[in-house]
Write an enzyme that holds these catalytic residues in place. Structure first.
Site, short mmCIF file in Angstrom:
data_model
loop_
_atom_site.label_atom_id
_atom_site.label_comp_id
_atom_site.label_asym_id
_atom_site.label_seq_id
_atom_site.Cartn_x
_atom_site.Cartn_y
_atom_site.Cartn_z
N VAL A 129 13.12 47.89 -10.59
CA VAL A 129 14.21 47.18 -9.91
C VAL A 129 13.86 46.72 -8.49
O VAL A 129 14.72 46.24 -7.77
CB VAL A 129 15.51 48.02 -9.87
CG1 VAL A 129 16.01 48.28 -11.28
CG2 VAL A 129 15.31 49.33 -9.13
N LYS A 130 12.61 46.85 -8.10
CA LYS A 130 12.25 46.46 -6.74
C LYS A 130 11.89 44.96 -6.65
O LYS A 130 11.75 44.30 -7.68
CB LYS A 130 11.08 47.32 -6.24
CG LYS A 130 11.43 48.81 -6.14
CD LYS A 130 12.65 49.07 -5.26
CE LYS A 130 12.71 50.48 -4.70
NZ LYS A 130 13.15 51.52 -5.65
N THR A 131 11.71 44.50 -5.42
CA THR A 131 11.52 43.05 -5.18
C THR A 131 10.33 42.49 -5.98
O THR A 131 10.41 41.41 -6.55
CB THR A 131 11.33 42.77 -3.68
OG1 THR A 131 12.47 43.26 -3.01
CG2 THR A 131 11.18 41.28 -3.41
#
Ligand SMILES: *Cc1c(COP(=O)(O)O)cnc(C)c1O
Length: 398
Positions: free
Chosen positions: A185-187
């Site tokens: 779910v990170k950038t």
């Protein structure tokens, strides 16, 4: 924020390249791999983008934090200052090495309050660990000078803030060590993965060896290696690293999309006089992964969060109620529920977290709403979302 939203041909080609070649492990098999070194490539790209001398890519952001601490010589009984608002990984990584998480208040930056940090320093304090939550940073100059004055390390948890900057320097590159997460779910994502950056050759070497059972990675293939010290397995696989190789090339593209969507939401919400925004310290540039704003009271904020959900505006977080990100719901830490046995002195050294007064953190977090900025929105969708949010929130205020 999530890189998984824009997941395409480049990522598939990188993964296919590893599968075609057949070496899924990041070390060794020098002959078989025909020059395929995805984890090493990702490390090179990360160091270039972050303008640091070294980068080590590992299995997760949580392990990156643990490795960063160990690499700098932190261990049993050492106190690490961390904020009340973060992800549970902060205290997990500290506890994993027998060190002691010391929780400290956040301010209107939603990150460590330098004055509160100053007050929390004891003779056992070794590290200040600011967490650049939701894409923005603490007053890092103030934290740096506290660290210099007390001879402490500054280790940045930049897991949620890749691509942001402070006074022209990439977040993560300002402290002695900086950590990133490449979870799903990170950038930018590897599926699972993490990274450590530093300018210190010594910390880098330690991180490189420690994350692979203490192997020194000297010489060709693995035959000639020795183990200067004990380590652990925190390796990333070539498959995960391959995804990261494609994603890191797209970081600046992702950031500019996030900034565009963030600006639309912010512009519209700023037309509501009662809405105020998280303070970004002078010289700071967010990575625009979230828009964070305050409402005048806790009651209104709770109502607004509920009403936004009911109106179909997804991706708005009320962290005050959240058991991953805010100290109030960290029962397992507060009640010291460990699986197995921590050494007695570590367990006894843990503070009684119920005795702390975190009303200053409560004041800000109870009035905060954070909107996740998605990459996949169109401009039209973003505008409609902004208008809907404005209507819902204004309706509660009138
Ligand atoms: C995601 C995250 C981590 C941990 O990263 P993982 O890769 O999920 O282990 C640590 N700190 C913060 C602030 C995070 O958001």
């Amino acid at each position: 924020m999530p890189g998984f939203e824009l997941f395409g041909e480049k990522e598939k080609a990188e993964v296919q390249d590893v599968l075609d070649n057949g070496v899924l492990m990041r070390y060794g098999f020098d002959g078989l791999r025909n020059g395929h070194w995805k984890a090493k490539e990702l490390e090179k790209a990360l160091a270039v983008r972050m303008r640091t001398k070294y980068a080590q890519v590992v299995s997760s952001g949580t392990s990156a934090l643990t490795i960063a601490l160990v690499s700098a010589g932190i261990g049993a009984g050492d106190e690490v200052i961390m904020p009340t608002f973060t992800f549970v990984a902060s205290f997990e990584s500290i506890l994993a090495i027998g060190a002691i998480p010391v929780l400290v208040d956040v301010d209107d930056t939603l990150t460590l309050n330098p004055e509160a940090v100053n007050k929390a320093i004891t003779s056992k304090t070794k590290v200040v660990m600011p967490v650049h939550m939701c894409g923005s940073m603490a007053d890092l100059d103030a934290l740096k000078s506290i660290c210099e004055e007390h001879d402490l390390l500054l280790i940045e948890d930049a897991c949620q803030a890749i691509g942001g900057s402070y006074k022209g320097k990439p977040l993560g590159s300002i402290g002695d060590l900086g950590c990133f997460s490449f979870d799903y779910v990170k950038t930018i994502t590897c599926g699972e993965g993490g990274g450590i950056i530093t300018d210190s050759e010594n910390y880098f070497k330690n991180a490189d060896h420690y994350s692979d059972h203490g192997h020194d990675h000297v010489g060709n293939d693995r035959g000639a290696e020795t183990h200067p010290f004990l380590g652990y397995n925190f390796r990333i696989s070539e498959l995960n690293a391959a995804v990261g190789c494609a994603q890191i090339e797209r970081l600046d593209e992702f950031l500019s999309i996030q900034e565009k969507h963030y600006s639309i939401l912010r512009h519209t919400l700023s037309e509501i006089p009662e809405v105020t925004f998280r303070r970004v310290p002078e010289g700071g540039v967010e990575n625009y992964s979230f828009l964070n704003f305050f409402l005048p009271t806790e009651e209104l904020t709770r109502k607004a969060h509920k009403a936004l959900g009911e109106a179909g505006v997804d991706g708005c977080f009320y962290w005050y109620n959240n058991n991953w990100h805010y100290y109030r719901k960290w029962e397992h830490l507060i009640e010291k529920n460990v699986l197995g046995k921590l050494p007695k002195d570590v367990l006894q050294g843990l503070p009684d977290y119920t005795q702390y007064d975190f009303s200053a953190s409560d004041y800000w977090i109870s009035r905060t709403i954070s909107c996740l900025i998605k990459l996949s929105w169109t401009e039209q969708e973003t505008k409609e979302r902004a208008d809907k949010m404005k209507t819902v929130i204004s309706g509660l205020l009138s």
